[in-house]
Design a protein around this motif. Structure first.
Motif, short mmCIF file in Angstrom:
data_model
loop_
_atom_site.label_atom_id
_atom_site.label_comp_id
_atom_site.label_asym_id
_atom_site.label_seq_id
_atom_site.Cartn_x
_atom_site.Cartn_y
_atom_site.Cartn_z
N MET A 1 37.52 67.44 -27.21
CA MET A 1 36.11 67.10 -27.05
C MET A 1 35.57 66.36 -28.27
N GLY A 2 36.39 66.24 -29.30
CA GLY A 2 36.04 65.39 -30.43
C GLY A 2 35.40 66.09 -31.61
N VAL A 3 35.33 67.42 -31.59
CA VAL A 3 34.74 68.12 -32.73
C VAL A 3 35.78 68.28 -33.84
N GLU A 4 35.28 68.53 -35.04
CA GLU A 4 36.16 68.75 -36.18
C GLU A 4 36.54 70.23 -36.22
N ILE A 5 37.84 70.52 -36.36
CA ILE A 5 38.32 71.90 -36.43
C ILE A 5 38.59 72.25 -37.89
N GLY A 6 37.89 73.26 -38.39
CA GLY A 6 38.09 73.72 -39.76
C GLY A 6 38.77 75.09 -39.80
N ASN A 7 39.22 75.48 -40.98
CA ASN A 7 39.96 76.73 -41.19
C ASN A 7 39.01 77.80 -41.74
N LEU B 1 33.25 76.20 -26.48
CA LEU B 1 33.30 75.07 -25.56
C LEU B 1 31.91 74.71 -25.04
N GLU B 2 31.09 75.73 -24.75
CA GLU B 2 29.73 75.46 -24.30
C GLU B 2 28.91 74.80 -25.42
N MET B 3 29.11 75.25 -26.64
CA MET B 3 28.38 74.65 -27.76
C MET B 3 28.83 73.21 -27.99
N ALA B 4 30.12 72.96 -27.81
CA ALA B 4 30.62 71.58 -27.94
C ALA B 4 30.03 70.68 -26.86
N GLU B 5 29.85 71.21 -25.66
CA GLU B 5 29.24 70.43 -24.58
C GLU B 5 27.78 70.09 -24.91
N ILE B 6 27.07 71.05 -25.48
CA ILE B 6 25.68 70.80 -25.88
C ILE B 6 25.63 69.72 -26.95
N LEU B 7 26.53 69.78 -27.90
CA LEU B 7 26.60 68.74 -28.92
C LEU B 7 26.84 67.37 -28.29
N GLN B 8 27.77 67.30 -27.34
CA GLN B 8 28.06 66.04 -26.66
C GLN B 8 26.82 65.52 -25.94
N GLU B 9 26.12 66.40 -25.24
CA GLU B 9 24.94 65.98 -24.50
C GLU B 9 23.87 65.39 -25.41
N HIS B 10 23.84 65.83 -26.67
CA HIS B 10 22.83 65.37 -27.62
C HIS B 10 23.41 64.37 -28.63
N ASP B 11 24.62 63.87 -28.33
CA ASP B 11 25.24 62.87 -29.20
C ASP B 11 25.27 63.35 -30.65
N ALA B 12 25.72 64.57 -30.84
CA ALA B 12 25.82 65.18 -32.17
C ALA B 12 27.22 65.75 -32.35
N ASN B 13 27.55 66.14 -33.58
CA ASN B 13 28.87 66.71 -33.85
C ASN B 13 28.74 67.80 -34.89
N ALA B 14 29.82 68.53 -35.09
CA ALA B 14 29.80 69.67 -36.02
C ALA B 14 31.23 69.99 -36.43
N ARG C 1 42.28 76.66 -24.91
CA ARG C 1 40.85 76.49 -25.23
C ARG C 1 40.69 75.72 -26.53
N LEU C 2 41.50 76.02 -27.51
CA LEU C 2 41.43 75.29 -28.78
C LEU C 2 41.78 73.82 -28.56
N ARG C 3 42.81 73.56 -27.78
CA ARG C 3 43.21 72.17 -27.50
C ARG C 3 42.07 71.42 -26.80
N GLU C 4 41.42 72.09 -25.86
CA GLU C 4 40.29 71.46 -25.15
C GLU C 4 39.14 71.20 -26.11
#
Length: 305
Positions: free
Chosen positions: A171-177, A134-147, A164-167
């Motif tokens: 946040m808009g990231v792609e969830i992979g297996n 979640l913290e890494m996703a927030e950093i991505l959001q702050e920098h207008d990036a995705n992963a 946590r997974l739902r949150e």
């Protein structure tokens, strides 16, 4: 002569008496009318006017029908506006195969920028040690990036971890297996390989409402049967171009950020592997900034078919 004067006086007195009587009668009539008007006004102010319940019910029913119709129209307009606002973007990139080191490249004719890299983050939800997603996703959001977050399933029996997974998904990231338990798939039976992949897909879909589009095998080991299951599930499997955050020389944020940007393996479409680790989280902002300073943009996984 006296008689004439007397008659004239009598006539005048009669006229005066008649006028007085007429005025008195008029005053009485006016008083009566005023009294009646006052009483009428008092009745209008104070009297209860009988109301038909049946009439009110009919009016209320009509009003309710009008309000319901207006609400339905407004809801339909909102839905139409939402559908018009949401226009899924056409894919611009594809993942090259193993012969091209799993880089991302523009789809022919798309006109997409070639100077991009793909960020991928492995091992979230693997154990209690990997809790920085979640913290890494927030950093991505702050920098207008995705992963792409390639997650495991060992912790997802917990309602708290599912939240946590739902949150993370919201946040808009792609969830992979990344499989349920992070086993080396070459050491498992075909049935076990299938279970490792499909069970996690089912859980992710149940929690987020979306089934994963991308698969990465632990240790990059993809047996032939694993590739068959991934294809049946409609997923794209991939390994990576380079990664360093597990090597002894790069277990701190500063040297990790430097090597991720300065490595000679960096190039157009590079598929960058990092992990859910504290030092990697601390290096993430510098990695994003460094890549952009080198002229590379972070490709949005939503644009990959």
């Amino acid at each position: 002569m006296k008689r004439i004067i007397t008659l004239s006086l009598l006539s005048a007195l009669a006229l005066v008496s008649a006028g007085c009587a007429q005025e008195e009668a008029m005053n009485e009539n006016n008083e009566t009318e005023e009294g009646e008007e006052t009483e009428l006004n008092n009745n209008e102010d104070n009297s209860e006017v009988p109301v038909s319940d049946e009439g009110n019910d009919e009016n209320n029913e009509v009003n309710n029908e009008v309000n319901d119709e207006q609400a339905a129209n407004e809801s339909e307009e909102e839905n139409n506006a939402a559908e018009e606002a949401y226009q899924p973007e056409e894919p611009l990139y594809e993942v090259a195969g193993a012969e091209s080191n799993f880089i991302v490249r523009p789809i022919e004719g798309s006109g997409a920028d070639e100077e991009v890299v793909l960020l991928t983050i492995d091992d979230s939800f693997l154990s209690a040690n990997f809790q920085y997603a979640l913290e890494m996703a927030e950093i991505l959001q702050e920098h207008d990036a995705n992963a792409i977050f390639f997650i495991n399933g060992q912790l997802l029996s917990s309602e708290e971890e599912q939240d946590r997974l739902r949150e993370l998904h919201e946040m808009g990231v792609e969830i992979g297996n990344h499989t349920m338990h992070h086993h080396n798939l070459s050491e498992l039976s075909e049935e076990e390989q299938r279970e490792e992949i499909v069970q996690l897909n089912d859980i992710i879909e149940e929690v987020t409402g979306e089934r994963p589009r991308f698969f990465r095998a632990p240790y990059g080991v993809n047996p032939e049967y694993t590739q068959q299951v991934v294809e049946e599930e409609g997923m794209q499997w991939m390994n990576w171009t380079y990664g360093y955050d597990w090597e002894p020389d790069y277990l701190e944020a500063e040297p990790l950020a430097e090597i991720m940007v300065e490595t000679p393996l960096l190039g157009n479409g590079a598929n960058l592997l990092i992990h859910d680790r504290e030092h990697t989280k601390d290096a993430l902002a510098d990695i994003i900034t460094g890549l952009r300073d080198k002229g590379y943009e972070i490709v949005d996984p939503a644009l990959i078919k």
